[in-house]
Design a protein around this motif. Structure first.
Motif, PDB file in Angstrom:
ATOM      1  N   GLN A   1       0.824  -1.210   0.000  1.00  0.00           N
ATOM      2  CA  GLN A   1       0.000   0.000   0.000  1.00  0.00           C
ATOM      3  C   GLN A   1       0.864   1.268   0.000  1.00  0.00           C
ATOM      4  N   MET A   2       0.811   2.036  -1.084  1.00  0.00           N
ATOM      5  CA  MET A   2       1.525   3.303  -1.159  1.00  0.00           C
ATOM      6  C   MET A   2       0.806   4.324  -0.273  1.00  0.00           C
ATOM      7  N   PHE A   3       1.577   5.164   0.454  1.00  0.00           N
ATOM      8  CA  PHE A   3       0.950   6.219   1.245  1.00  0.00           C
ATOM      9  C   PHE A   3       1.436   7.609   0.858  1.00  0.00           C
ATOM     10  N   THR A   4       2.523   7.690   0.132  1.00  0.00           N
ATOM     11  CA  THR A   4       2.945   8.972  -0.429  1.00  0.00           C
ATOM     12  C   THR A   4       3.948   8.725  -1.536  1.00  0.00           C
ATOM     13  N   TRP A   5       4.018   9.666  -2.440  1.00  0.00           N
ATOM     14  CA  TRP A   5       5.022   9.614  -3.487  1.00  0.00           C
ATOM     15  C   TRP A   5       5.251  11.009  -4.014  1.00  0.00           C
ATOM     16  N   ILE A   6       6.345  11.176  -4.739  1.00  0.00           N
ATOM     17  CA  ILE A   6       6.659  12.469  -5.343  1.00  0.00           C
ATOM     18  C   ILE A   6       6.438  12.341  -6.832  1.00  0.00           C
ATOM     19  N   ARG A   7       5.482  13.088  -7.318  1.00  0.00           N
ATOM     20  CA  ARG A   7       5.165  13.042  -8.747  1.00  0.00           C
ATOM     21  C   ARG A   7       5.893  14.161  -9.477  1.00  0.00           C
ATOM     22  N   GLU A   8       5.877  14.096 -10.785  1.00  0.00           N
ATOM     23  CA  GLU A   8       6.472  15.167 -11.579  1.00  0.00           C
ATOM     24  C   GLU A   8       5.423  15.792 -12.472  1.00  0.00           C
ATOM     25  N   ALA A   9       5.743  16.932 -13.017  1.00  0.00           N
ATOM     26  CA  ALA A   9       4.925  17.645 -14.004  1.00  0.00           C
ATOM     27  C   ALA A   9       3.495  17.931 -13.544  1.00  0.00           C
ATOM     28  N   PRO A  10       3.285  18.802 -12.625  1.00  0.00           N
ATOM     29  CA  PRO A  10       4.298  19.498 -11.831  1.00  0.00           C
ATOM     30  C   PRO A  10       4.721  18.645 -10.642  1.00  0.00           C
ATOM     31  N   GLU A  11       5.939  18.896 -10.193  1.00  0.00           N
ATOM     32  CA  GLU A  11       6.459  18.135  -9.060  1.00  0.00           C
ATOM     33  C   GLU A  11       5.654  18.460  -7.807  1.00  0.00           C
ATOM     34  N   ALA A  12       5.218  17.400  -7.122  1.00  0.00           N
ATOM     35  CA  ALA A  12       4.399  17.582  -5.924  1.00  0.00           C
ATOM     36  C   ALA A  12       4.421  16.314  -5.084  1.00  0.00           C
ATOM     37  N   LEU A  13       4.147  16.488  -3.818  1.00  0.00           N
ATOM     38  CA  LEU A  13       3.958  15.382  -2.894  1.00  0.00           C
ATOM     39  C   LEU A  13       2.510  14.914  -3.030  1.00  0.00           C
ATOM     40  N   VAL A  14       2.303  13.628  -3.151  1.00  0.00           N
ATOM     41  CA  VAL A  14       0.967  13.051  -3.253  1.00  0.00           C
ATOM     42  C   VAL A  14       0.635  12.417  -1.905  1.00  0.00           C
ATOM     43  N   ILE A  15      -0.490  12.836  -1.318  1.00  0.00           N
ATOM     44  CA  ILE A  15      -0.908  12.291  -0.020  1.00  0.00           C
ATOM     45  C   ILE A  15      -2.371  11.879  -0.072  1.00  0.00           C
ATOM     46  N   TRP A  16      -2.734  10.963   0.814  1.00  0.00           N
ATOM     47  CA  TRP A  16      -4.121  10.563   0.990  1.00  0.00           C
ATOM     48  C   TRP A  16      -4.705  11.319   2.176  1.00  0.00           C
ATOM     49  N   VAL A  17      -5.992  11.622   2.080  1.00  0.00           N
ATOM     50  CA  VAL A  17      -6.741  12.247   3.174  1.00  0.00           C
ATOM     51  C   VAL A  17      -7.952  11.367   3.458  1.00  0.00           C
ATOM     52  N   PRO A  18      -8.614  11.558   4.615  1.00  0.00           N
ATOM     53  CA  PRO A  18      -9.700  10.631   4.978  1.00  0.00           C
ATOM     54  C   PRO A  18     -10.856  10.569   3.986  1.00  0.00           C
ATOM     55  N   THR A  19     -11.300  11.721   3.493  1.00  0.00           N
ATOM     56  CA  THR A  19     -12.485  11.745   2.629  1.00  0.00           C
ATOM     57  C   THR A  19     -12.322  12.797   1.537  1.00  0.00           C
ATOM     58  N   GLU A  20     -13.198  12.747   0.574  1.00  0.00           N
ATOM     59  CA  GLU A  20     -13.187  13.790  -0.445  1.00  0.00           C
ATOM     60  C   GLU A  20     -13.602  15.141   0.133  1.00  0.00           C
ATOM     61  N   ASP A  21     -14.395  15.142   1.203  1.00  0.00           N
ATOM     62  CA  ASP A  21     -14.708  16.407   1.882  1.00  0.00           C
ATOM     63  C   ASP A  21     -13.444  17.021   2.484  1.00  0.00           C
ATOM     64  N   ASP A  22     -12.592  16.180   3.071  1.00  0.00           N
ATOM     65  CA  ASP A  22     -11.314  16.672   3.591  1.00  0.00           C
ATOM     66  C   ASP A  22     -10.441  17.211   2.455  1.00  0.00           C
ATOM     67  N   LYS A  23     -10.457  16.519   1.346  1.00  0.00           N
ATOM     68  CA  LYS A  23      -9.723  16.971   0.166  1.00  0.00           C
ATOM     69  C   LYS A  23     -10.209  18.353  -0.254  1.00  0.00           C
ATOM     70  N   ASP A  24     -11.516  18.507  -0.376  1.00  0.00           N
ATOM     71  CA  ASP A  24     -12.086  19.788  -0.790  1.00  0.00           C
ATOM     72  C   ASP A  24     -11.724  20.910   0.181  1.00  0.00           C
ATOM     73  N   ALA A  25     -11.722  20.584   1.474  1.00  0.00           N
ATOM     74  CA  ALA A  25     -11.377  21.591   2.493  1.00  0.00           C
ATOM     75  C   ALA A  25      -9.920  22.035   2.344  1.00  0.00           C
ATOM     76  N   LEU A  26      -9.013  21.089   2.136  1.00  0.00           N
ATOM     77  CA  LEU A  26      -7.609  21.458   1.943  1.00  0.00           C
ATOM     78  C   LEU A  26      -7.430  22.284   0.673  1.00  0.00           C
ATOM     79  N   LEU A  27      -8.061  21.856  -0.399  1.00  0.00           N
ATOM     80  CA  LEU A  27      -7.936  22.588  -1.664  1.00  0.00           C
ATOM     81  C   LEU A  27      -8.434  24.027  -1.515  1.00  0.00           C
ATOM     82  N   ALA A  28      -9.527  24.206  -0.789  1.00  0.00           N
ATOM     83  CA  ALA A  28     -10.084  25.551  -0.588  1.00  0.00           C
ATOM     84  C   ALA A  28      -9.254  26.381   0.387  1.00  0.00           C
ATOM     85  N   SER A  29      -8.568  25.708   1.324  1.00  0.00           N
ATOM     86  CA  SER A  29      -7.844  26.430   2.371  1.00  0.00           C
ATOM     87  C   SER A  29      -6.626  27.178   1.846  1.00  0.00           C
ATOM     88  N   ASP A  30      -5.953  26.633   0.852  1.00  0.00           N
ATOM     89  CA  ASP A  30      -4.730  27.264   0.343  1.00  0.00           C
ATOM     90  C   ASP A  30      -4.394  26.717  -1.039  1.00  0.00           C
TER      91      ASP A  30
END
Length: 117
Positions: free
Chosen positions: A34-63
């Motif tokens: 089970q992968m829990f994080t990785w570094i992607r390219e184009a654009p380079e970024a850290l990929v993380i999992w969050v508990p729910t899509e609501d949490d995802k939406d909250a992070l995206l809106a926060s910053d």
């Protein structure tokens, strides 16, 4: 700003974690299969999992300068984090939270039992 070495050090400090090349040789960090994080390219970024899509939406809106997504991750509780927009402490929190979600429940429970607080 967080570096690849910072991500590697943080991820490998978590129990049961190993590194494996993934998606074009980019570094990924896993417990068992089970992968829990990785570094992607184009654009380079850290990929993380969050508990729910609501949490995802909250992070995206926060910053939006820090957190983003792409069409590839639509429908998944996965957030992309710009490496140049987070410091080591925030990266550690995000990576650890992702590990808690994706790691083996017994291993996570044992680790959490040993944490102060």
């Amino acid at each position: 700003m967080v570096s690849h070495d910072d991500v590697r050090r943080i991820a490998l400090s978590l129990p049961g974690t190993h590194e494996r090349a993934s998606y074009g040789g980019r570094p990924s960090f896993r417990t068992t299969k089970q992968m829990f994080t990785w570094i992607r390219e184009a654009p380079e970024a850290l990929v993380i999992w969050v508990p729910t899509e609501d949490d995802k939406d909250a992070l995206l809106a926060s910053d939006p300068a820090k957190f983003f997504t792409t069409d590839h991750y639509d429908g998944h509780p996965i957030v992309l984090v710009r490496l140049d927009a987070v410091d080591v402490d925030e990266a550690a929190e995000l990576i650890t939270d992702s590990w808690r979600l994706r790691g083996p429940k017994r291993l996570v429970a044992e680790w959490e039992a040993g944490q102060p607080g």
